[in-house]
Write a protein that holds these residues in place. Structure first.
Motif, PDB file in Angstrom:
ATOM      1  N   SER A  15       0.878  -1.172   0.000  1.00  0.00           N
ATOM      2  CA  SER A  15       0.000   0.000   0.000  1.00  0.00           C
ATOM      3  C   SER A  15       0.913   1.219   0.000  1.00  0.00           C
ATOM      4  CB  SER A  15      -0.866  -0.020   1.270  1.00  0.00           C
ATOM      5  OG  SER A  15      -1.191   1.282   1.674  1.00  0.00           O
ATOM      6  N   THR A  16       0.654   2.146  -0.891  1.00  0.00           N
ATOM      7  CA  THR A  16       1.519   3.343  -0.925  1.00  0.00           C
ATOM      8  C   THR A  16       1.374   4.149   0.369  1.00  0.00           C
ATOM      9  OG1 THR A  16      -0.191   4.568  -2.131  1.00  0.00           O
ATOM     10  CG2 THR A  16       1.549   3.526  -3.451  1.00  0.00           C
ATOM     11  N   ASN A  17       0.180   4.108   0.989  1.00  0.00           N
ATOM     12  CA  ASN A  17       0.027   4.799   2.284  1.00  0.00           C
ATOM     13  C   ASN A  17       0.887   4.128   3.353  1.00  0.00           C
ATOM     14  OD1 ASN A  17      -1.954   6.546   1.216  1.00  0.00           O
ATOM     15  ND2 ASN A  17      -3.071   6.523   3.147  1.00  0.00           N
ATOM     16  N   GLN A  39      -0.850  -2.395  -6.281  1.00  0.00           N
ATOM     17  CA  GLN A  39      -0.804  -2.595  -4.820  1.00  0.00           C
ATOM     18  C   GLN A  39      -1.348  -3.978  -4.492  1.00  0.00           C
ATOM     19  OE1 GLN A  39      -1.504   1.516  -2.553  1.00  0.00           O
ATOM     20  NE2 GLN A  39      -3.291   0.956  -3.763  1.00  0.00           N
ATOM     21  N   ARG A  43      -5.566  -0.008   0.461  1.00  0.00           N
ATOM     22  CA  ARG A  43      -6.601   0.092   1.491  1.00  0.00           C
ATOM     23  C   ARG A  43      -7.511   1.307   1.347  1.00  0.00           C
ATOM     24  NH1 ARG A  43      -1.870   0.370   5.980  1.00  0.00           N
ATOM     25  NH2 ARG A  43      -1.791   2.613   6.311  1.00  0.00           N
ATOM     26  N   GLY A  44      -8.751   1.080   1.760  1.00  0.00           N
ATOM     27  CA  GLY A  44      -9.719   2.166   1.849  1.00  0.00           C
ATOM     28  C   GLY A  44      -9.912   2.503   3.310  1.00  0.00           C
ATOM     29  N   ARG A  45     -11.015   3.136   3.641  1.00  0.00           N
ATOM     30  CA  ARG A  45     -11.290   3.465   5.037  1.00  0.00           C
ATOM     31  C   ARG A  45     -11.804   2.231   5.771  1.00  0.00           C
ATOM     32  NH1 ARG A  45     -15.790   7.137   4.886  1.00  0.00           N
ATOM     33  NH2 ARG A  45     -16.170   6.123   2.897  1.00  0.00           N
ATOM     34  N   ARG A  48     -11.369  -1.440   4.701  1.00  0.00           N
ATOM     35  CA  ARG A  48     -11.831  -1.926   3.392  1.00  0.00           C
ATOM     36  C   ARG A  48     -10.665  -1.959   2.418  1.00  0.00           C
ATOM     37  NH1 ARG A  48     -17.328   1.363   4.182  1.00  0.00           N
ATOM     38  NH2 ARG A  48     -16.038   3.178   3.816  1.00  0.00           N
ATOM     39  N   SER A  49     -10.829  -2.704   1.338  1.00  0.00           N
ATOM     40  CA  SER A  49      -9.694  -2.779   0.412  1.00  0.00           C
ATOM     41  C   SER A  49      -9.973  -1.953  -0.842  1.00  0.00           C
ATOM     42  CB  SER A  49      -9.373  -4.232   0.078  1.00  0.00           C
ATOM     43  OG  SER A  49     -10.468  -4.796  -0.580  1.00  0.00           O
ATOM     44  N   TRP A  50      -8.880  -1.588  -1.495  1.00  0.00           N
ATOM     45  CA  TRP A  50      -8.946  -0.785  -2.722  1.00  0.00           C
ATOM     46  C   TRP A  50      -8.381  -1.625  -3.858  1.00  0.00           C
ATOM     47  CZ3 TRP A  50     -11.620   3.238  -4.069  1.00  0.00           C
ATOM     48  CH2 TRP A  50     -11.298   3.934  -5.219  1.00  0.00           C
ATOM     49  N   THR A  51      -9.214  -1.914  -4.845  1.00  0.00           N
ATOM     50  CA  THR A  51      -8.802  -2.715  -5.996  1.00  0.00           C
ATOM     51  C   THR A  51      -7.663  -1.999  -6.718  1.00  0.00           C
ATOM     52  OG1 THR A  51     -11.079  -3.396  -6.202  1.00  0.00           O
ATOM     53  CG2 THR A  51      -9.682  -3.801  -8.093  1.00  0.00           C
ATOM     54  N   LYS A 111     -18.099   5.994  -8.930  1.00  0.00           N
ATOM     55  CA  LYS A 111     -16.852   6.333  -8.219  1.00  0.00           C
ATOM     56  C   LYS A 111     -15.634   6.074  -9.110  1.00  0.00           C
ATOM     57  CE  LYS A 111     -14.501   5.247  -3.850  1.00  0.00           C
ATOM     58  NZ  LYS A 111     -14.720   5.021  -2.416  1.00  0.00           N
ATOM     59  N   GLY A 114     -10.826   7.432  -4.954  1.00  0.00           N
ATOM     60  CA  GLY A 114     -11.024   7.488  -3.508  1.00  0.00           C
ATOM     61  C   GLY A 114      -9.768   8.048  -2.864  1.00  0.00           C
ATOM     62  N   ASN A 137      -8.946   5.753 -10.876  1.00  0.00           N
ATOM     63  CA  ASN A 137      -9.195   4.700 -11.862  1.00  0.00           C
ATOM     64  C   ASN A 137      -8.986   5.265 -13.263  1.00  0.00           C
ATOM     65  OD1 ASN A 137      -9.928   3.079  -9.729  1.00  0.00           O
ATOM     66  ND2 ASN A 137     -12.133   3.316 -10.066  1.00  0.00           N
ATOM     67  N   PRO A 142     -13.629  -1.850 -10.458  1.00  0.00           N
ATOM     68  CA  PRO A 142     -14.283  -3.098 -10.050  1.00  0.00           C
ATOM     69  C   PRO A 142     -15.761  -3.071 -10.433  1.00  0.00           C
ATOM     70  CG  PRO A 142     -13.948  -1.672  -8.157  1.00  0.00           C
ATOM     71  CD  PRO A 142     -13.313  -0.976  -9.314  1.00  0.00           C
ATOM     72  N   ALA A 146     -19.466  -1.515  -3.713  1.00  0.00           N
ATOM     73  CA  ALA A 146     -20.716  -1.153  -3.019  1.00  0.00           C
ATOM     74  C   ALA A 146     -21.385   0.040  -3.700  1.00  0.00           C
ATOM     75  CB  ALA A 146     -20.404  -0.829  -1.563  1.00  0.00           C
TER      76      ALA A 146
HETATM   77  C1  BT5 Z   1     -11.546   4.972  -0.305  1.00  0.00           C
HETATM   78  O1  BT5 Z   1     -11.993   4.198   0.733  1.00  0.00           O
HETATM   79  O2  BT5 Z   1     -12.209   5.331  -1.246  1.00  0.00           O
HETATM   80  C2  BT5 Z   1     -10.067   5.345  -0.202  1.00  0.00           C
HETATM   81  C3  BT5 Z   1      -9.254   4.673  -1.248  1.00  0.00           C
HETATM   82  C4  BT5 Z   1      -7.828   5.145  -1.214  1.00  0.00           C
HETATM   83  C5  BT5 Z   1      -6.957   4.328  -2.109  1.00  0.00           C
HETATM   84  C6  BT5 Z   1      -5.565   4.906  -2.216  1.00  0.00           C
HETATM   85  S1  BT5 Z   1      -4.617   4.127  -3.456  1.00  0.00           S
HETATM   86  C7  BT5 Z   1      -3.183   4.899  -2.897  1.00  0.00           C
HETATM   87  C8  BT5 Z   1      -3.257   4.887  -1.379  1.00  0.00           C
HETATM   88  N1  BT5 Z   1      -2.692   3.670  -0.833  1.00  0.00           N
HETATM   89  C9  BT5 Z   1      -3.628   2.922  -0.229  1.00  0.00           C
HETATM   90  O3  BT5 Z   1      -3.418   1.810   0.318  1.00  0.00           O
HETATM   91  N2  BT5 Z   1      -4.812   3.556  -0.276  1.00  0.00           N
HETATM   92  C10 BT5 Z   1      -4.717   4.827  -0.947  1.00  0.00           C
HETATM   93  P1  BT5 Z   1     -13.511   3.833   0.960  1.00  0.00           P
HETATM   94  O4  BT5 Z   1     -14.358   5.064   0.877  1.00  0.00           O
HETATM   95  O5  BT5 Z   1     -13.521   3.041   2.201  1.00  0.00           O
HETATM   96  O6  BT5 Z   1     -13.914   2.938  -0.279  1.00  0.00           O
HETATM   97  C11 BT5 Z   1     -13.547   1.569  -0.363  1.00  0.00           C
HETATM   98  C12 BT5 Z   1     -14.652   0.865  -1.128  1.00  0.00           C
HETATM   99  O7  BT5 Z   1     -14.653   1.325  -2.491  1.00  0.00           O
HETATM  100  C13 BT5 Z   1     -14.450  -0.644  -1.206  1.00  0.00           C
HETATM  101  O8  BT5 Z   1     -15.049  -1.309  -0.122  1.00  0.00           O
HETATM  102  C14 BT5 Z   1     -15.115  -1.011  -2.531  1.00  0.00           C
HETATM  103  O9  BT5 Z   1     -16.522  -1.142  -2.375  1.00  0.00           O
HETATM  104  C15 BT5 Z   1     -14.882   0.252  -3.381  1.00  0.00           C
HETATM  105  N3  BT5 Z   1     -13.693   0.126  -4.247  1.00  0.00           N
HETATM  106  C16 BT5 Z   1     -12.569  -0.619  -4.061  1.00  0.00           C
HETATM  107  N4  BT5 Z   1     -11.687  -0.397  -5.048  1.00  0.00           N
HETATM  108  C17 BT5 Z   1     -12.268   0.492  -5.885  1.00  0.00           C
HETATM  109  C18 BT5 Z   1     -11.865   1.129  -7.091  1.00  0.00           C
HETATM  110  N5  BT5 Z   1     -10.661   0.916  -7.646  1.00  0.00           N
HETATM  111  N6  BT5 Z   1     -12.733   1.995  -7.669  1.00  0.00           N
HETATM  112  C19 BT5 Z   1     -13.943   2.267  -7.130  1.00  0.00           C
HETATM  113  N7  BT5 Z   1     -14.396   1.701  -5.989  1.00  0.00           N
HETATM  114  C20 BT5 Z   1     -13.554   0.835  -5.375  1.00  0.00           C
END
Ligand code: BT5
Length: 249
Positions: A15-17, A39, A43-45, A48-51, A111, A114, A137, A142, A146
């Protein structure tokens, strides 16, 4: 943002973070970017994971502003506006690029990006470091998210390289961070509100312990979302997710 920003590029990283935090803890002065081609644990919030397939942008900016944690209220909105600027610079139709509370950027109500901001404070109460993590993106999205997702390629038919996207994003972000006045939340809120998704409308709001329908009213001056419940009561949300009424499940 001072000149001389450092940068690390990894073909693959967890994860870059996470990587930026490791560098901050190791004493890197920053500001610096960590960018990854892919990656393995994006990670998301809230865990959660970020594709994170190759072709999209995964970037984190670590820096050390001499401010307090509570001064960061405007930052998520500043970053969202910079990401919006970037999508528009690459041809996304301006009217379709919207900011969704708290940290998403939508194109055509789907979306496309993020943002995950993480920070750590020192003992004296000032921030030690801040990490702004941005996923855009460019190519992939994906199909099981959600909230419906999309990519820049899907919207414009144009493929933008990670390098070009990172360059423009950095420019747009520095411009906005340089213009940021920590004690003036209202001008950032006013601009974000202009481009926001769902204000004045009914949405489904989901927090860690409840889901309810409310009308979105706007931002409070500490970054909370103000929503009016059906019984007229106003509520402030500091964390949570917003969905369209028909798509919430
Ligand atoms: C976010 O979380 O939207 C924050 C994402 C941040 C990602 C960046 S990438 C660089 C840096 N390094 C990291 O490890 N993270 C940051 P959240 O609002 O919790 O949204 C996550 C949700 O979005 C997931 O549970 C999925 O439903 C959806 N999701 C996952 N990957 C996605 C994608 N590529 N595009 C759109 N939706 C996605």
């Amino acid at each position: 943002m001072p000149n001389g920003v450092g940068a690390f590029f990894f073909e693959v990283c967890d994860s870059t973070n996470a990587r930026a935090a490791t560098l901050a803890i190791a004493g890197e002065p920053g500001p610096l970017w960590v960018v990854a081609g892919e990656q393995s644990a994006g990670r998301g919030r809230r865990g959660r994971s970020w594709t994170s397939k190759t072709g999209n942008l995964y970037a984190s900016l670590m820096f050390r502003p001499h401010i307090r944690p509570q001064d960061l209220a405007a930052l998520p909105f500043i970053v969202a506006l910079a990401v919006r600027d970037t999508f528009i610079a690459f041809g996304a139709p301006e009217s379709q690029v919207q900011c969704k509370w708290p940290n998403d950027i939508l194109i055509g109500e789907r979306k496309a990006s993020g943002v995950l901001i993480e920070s750590s404070a020192k003992h004296g109460g000032l921030l030690d470091y801040v990490i702004i993590g941005i996923g855009m993106n460019l190519v992939h999205f994906p199909d099981d998210a959600a909230f419906g997702a999309t990519s820049l390629l899907h919207v414009t038919g144009q493929e933008v390289s990670v390098k070009d996207a990172a360059t423009v994003l950095a420019e747009k972000l520095y411009a906005r961070i340089d213009a940021w006045k920590v004690d003036d939340f209202s001008s950032v809120a006013e601009e974000w509100t202009r481009y926001s998704w769902g204000l004045g409308q009914q949405r489904v709001l989901r927090t860690h312990d409840e889901t309810f329908t409310a009308t979105l009213l706007g931002l409070s001056d500490d970054g909370a979302l103000i929503a009016r419940l059906d019984d007229g009561l106003e509520k402030r949300l500091y964390a949570g997710d917003v969905f369209p009424v028909e798509r919430a499940d």
